[in-house]
Design an enzyme around this catalytic site. Structure first.
Site, short mmCIF file in Angstrom:
data_model
loop_
_atom_site.label_atom_id
_atom_site.label_comp_id
_atom_site.label_asym_id
_atom_site.label_seq_id
_atom_site.Cartn_x
_atom_site.Cartn_y
_atom_site.Cartn_z
CB SER A 253 -0.89 0.00 1.25
OG SER A 253 -1.52 1.25 1.42
CE1 TYR B 241 -3.63 -1.85 5.32
CE2 TYR B 241 -2.89 0.35 4.69
CZ TYR B 241 -3.39 -0.89 4.35
OH TYR B 241 -3.64 -1.19 3.03
#
Length: 184
Positions: A141, A154
């Site tokens: 990501s 995350y």
């Protein structure tokens, strides 16, 4: 433009295959004649995507990728069919939003377990089924490189995906290519 049968007789495993990126990935591989093994933990989404795609080359598996036993059993089924894995797409991931000071250990563990442990297990047990020319694509990501509030856990997990990918690429070269992409 790719030939419509470029992936004919190629076996593709897609984790998180019933989600947005995962289902689009499955559809694209099916459009190019691949045998797709969709892996997900959401039975409702699996059922929905199976109906939507309606393709005999699609096989769906309800699987918790964080369970070593379940992952080993999944690959045992493939191995028992005398099949190999040509492409592994480690797409499954989970994100929650919370400030680090408010983040519970349970929340941290969930994100790390799915985003890193699941990818590790799916890769580890696929390796014996790879052959020369197989590929692994790990979905990271932009959060790995571009920090934002509420995403420390995350972001850390997705940077871990990049580190794992780089090391694995060295381990499996030159027979298996390993890459990561960072959507977002």
């Amino acid at each position: 433009m790719l030939k419509k049968n470029i992936f004919k007789n190629k076996n593709v495993v897609v984790t998180g295959g019933a989600g947005g990126i995962g289902s689009a990935t499955c559809k694209l591989f099916l459009d190019y004649s691949a045998n797709v093994y969709l892996v997900d933990k959401d039975k409702e989404k699996i059922s929905k995507i199976k109906k939507e795609l309606n393709n005999p080359n699609l096989q769906t598996f309800y699987l918790d990728i964080t369970s070593e036993r379940e992952v080993k059993n999944f690959y045992k089924k493939i191995s028992n069919r005398k099949l190999n894995i040509n492409h592994l797409i480690n797409n499954a991931g989970v994100a929650t939003l919370n400030l680090c000071k408010d983040l519970s250990v349970k929340e941290w563990d969930l994100v790390m377990s799915v985003n890193l442990k699941g990818m590790f297990l799916m890769t580890k047990y696929a390796i014996p089924l790879f052959n020369k020319g197989s590929t692994v694509l790990n979905i990271s990501s932009q959060a790995a490189r571009r920090a934002q509030k509420f995403t420390s856990h995350y972001s850390a997990s997705k940077m871990g995906v990049i580190g794992f990918t780089r090391a694995l690429a060295l381990e499996l070269a030159p027979d298996v290519r390993v890459n990561a992409i960072s959507p977002g």
